[in-house]
Design a protein around this motif. Sequence first.
Motif, PDB file in Angstrom:
ATOM      1  N   ARG A 191       0.808  -1.220   0.000  1.00  0.00           N
ATOM      2  CA  ARG A 191       0.000   0.000   0.000  1.00  0.00           C
ATOM      3  C   ARG A 191       0.843   1.274   0.000  1.00  0.00           C
ATOM      4  O   ARG A 191       0.295   2.381   0.011  1.00  0.00           O
ATOM      5  CB  ARG A 191      -0.906   0.039   1.229  1.00  0.00           C
ATOM      6  N   SER A 192       2.157   1.154   0.014  1.00  0.00           N
ATOM      7  CA  SER A 192       2.999   2.346   0.090  1.00  0.00           C
ATOM      8  C   SER A 192       3.075   3.030  -1.266  1.00  0.00           C
ATOM      9  O   SER A 192       2.919   2.399  -2.324  1.00  0.00           O
ATOM     10  CB  SER A 192       4.400   1.972   0.562  1.00  0.00           C
ATOM     11  N   HIS A 193       3.295   4.341  -1.248  1.00  0.00           N
ATOM     12  CA  HIS A 193       3.460   5.101  -2.477  1.00  0.00           C
ATOM     13  C   HIS A 193       4.536   6.149  -2.264  1.00  0.00           C
ATOM     14  O   HIS A 193       4.937   6.433  -1.128  1.00  0.00           O
ATOM     15  CB  HIS A 193       2.140   5.761  -2.903  1.00  0.00           C
ATOM     16  N   ALA A 194       5.022   6.716  -3.340  1.00  0.00           N
ATOM     17  CA  ALA A 194       6.115   7.679  -3.272  1.00  0.00           C
ATOM     18  C   ALA A 194       5.689   8.912  -2.494  1.00  0.00           C
ATOM     19  O   ALA A 194       4.506   9.289  -2.504  1.00  0.00           O
ATOM     20  CB  ALA A 194       6.559   8.064  -4.681  1.00  0.00           C
ATOM     21  N   PRO A 195       6.629   9.575  -1.830  1.00  0.00           N
ATOM     22  CA  PRO A 195       6.289  10.824  -1.125  1.00  0.00           C
ATOM     23  C   PRO A 195       5.650  11.831  -2.069  1.00  0.00           C
ATOM     24  O   PRO A 195       6.132  12.058  -3.179  1.00  0.00           O
ATOM     25  CB  PRO A 195       7.652  11.308  -0.625  1.00  0.00           C
ATOM     26  N   GLY A 196       4.533  12.391  -1.639  1.00  0.00           N
ATOM     27  CA  GLY A 196       3.830  13.357  -2.459  1.00  0.00           C
ATOM     28  C   GLY A 196       2.870  12.759  -3.459  1.00  0.00           C
ATOM     29  O   GLY A 196       2.091  13.482  -4.077  1.00  0.00           O
ATOM     30  N   ALA A 197       2.930  11.440  -3.647  1.00  0.00           N
ATOM     31  CA  ALA A 197       2.017  10.780  -4.584  1.00  0.00           C
ATOM     32  C   ALA A 197       0.680  10.504  -3.885  1.00  0.00           C
ATOM     33  O   ALA A 197       0.558  10.573  -2.665  1.00  0.00           O
ATOM     34  CB  ALA A 197       2.627   9.485  -5.106  1.00  0.00           C
ATOM     35  N   ALA A 198      -0.316  10.171  -4.677  1.00  0.00           N
ATOM     36  CA  ALA A 198      -1.653   9.899  -4.159  1.00  0.00           C
ATOM     37  C   ALA A 198      -1.786   8.436  -3.751  1.00  0.00           C
ATOM     38  O   ALA A 198      -1.010   7.584  -4.199  1.00  0.00           O
ATOM     39  CB  ALA A 198      -2.689  10.232  -5.226  1.00  0.00           C
ATOM     40  N   PRO A 199      -2.776   8.102  -2.902  1.00  0.00           N
ATOM     41  CA  PRO A 199      -3.009   6.693  -2.556  1.00  0.00           C
ATOM     42  C   PRO A 199      -3.232   5.819  -3.791  1.00  0.00           C
ATOM     43  O   PRO A 199      -2.923   4.622  -3.773  1.00  0.00           O
ATOM     44  CB  PRO A 199      -4.269   6.754  -1.680  1.00  0.00           C
ATOM     45  N   GLU A 200      -3.755   6.397  -4.858  1.00  0.00           N
ATOM     46  CA  GLU A 200      -3.987   5.645  -6.096  1.00  0.00           C
ATOM     47  C   GLU A 200      -2.691   5.218  -6.783  1.00  0.00           C
ATOM     48  O   GLU A 200      -2.733   4.450  -7.750  1.00  0.00           O
ATOM     49  CB  GLU A 200      -4.827   6.483  -7.063  1.00  0.00           C
TER      50      GLU A 200
END
Length: 252
Positions: free
Chosen positions: A193-202
Motif C-alpha cells: 500500500r505504500s506510495h512515493a512521497p507526495g504521490a496519491a493513494p492511487e
Amino acid sequence: MCTLVILSRPAEPWPLLIAANRDEMLNRPSRPPGRHWPDRPNVIAGLDELAGGSWLGLNDEGVLAAVMNRRGSLGPAEGMRSRGELVLEALDHWDAREAAGALVELDARSYRAFNLVIADNRDVYWLKGLGPDGSGAVERHPVPPGLSMITASDRNDRTSARIRTYLPKFEAAAVPDPESGDWAAWEALLACRSHAPGAAPEDAMTIVTDYGFGTVSRSLIAIPGVDRGGQRPIWRYADDGLDRPRYATIAG
C-alpha cells in the motif's frame, strides 16, 4: 487504474509470467474467472456483470488478454462500446500474433481510451487506443523480453508514480517459480500500500480510498512453453483480503 506486470522470458520453460491488480469501483458487480460464456466454451475470464465483458482472461489455446483504462477514462460512457469486449475478441484467436493483427484494425473511437495486452508463450503485444479524442487508429507495440509494467499510461512510463516506484522493485524481486508454487515476492509487492512521497493513494499497488474505489482482485499467471508436454497455464486468483489474500487456483 489497473496494473499489469509482464515478465517475458522466451527461452525459459515458463516464458510468460503475469502479475495483475484490478482496481475498480467497489460496487461494480463481477464474478471470478470462469467459463461464463456458452458461446466461448474455451475461454476462462473474469466476468464484468455490468457490461458483460472481462478485464483479464485466457483461452484453452494459451492466449492471454488483459484490458486497462487509460488515465481519465474510468467507467462506461453513453454511446461507447465496452472495453471488456476487447478481451473476449482477442481470446477468439489461436495465438497472440493473429489476435493482435485482428484487433489493430478496430476503430479506437468506438471505445474509451484503453491499453490492451495480448500474449502467448511466443509473443507479447501492447495495443493502445486513445478513444473518441484520438485518431481512431489502434497502435500495436511488440513487448520486448524482460520486465514490463503497464497501468493507465504507456509501457514502463516513469511519469507514472506507480511505475516509477514499483518497476525497480519488481526488477529486483525474486522471480516466481511456477513449478514449486513460490510467488512470495510478487505476492508481497501486489499487496503493498505504500506510495512515493507526495504521490496519491492511487499510486500504490494496492489502492484504498474513502470514495469507493480500490483494488478488488489480484491474479498471478504463468504460461508454459511449447516443450512442456501438455502443461496447462497456472492462474492464481484472489478477491478477498487486501493484505493477506487467499489465492485460489483457477487454471492449471
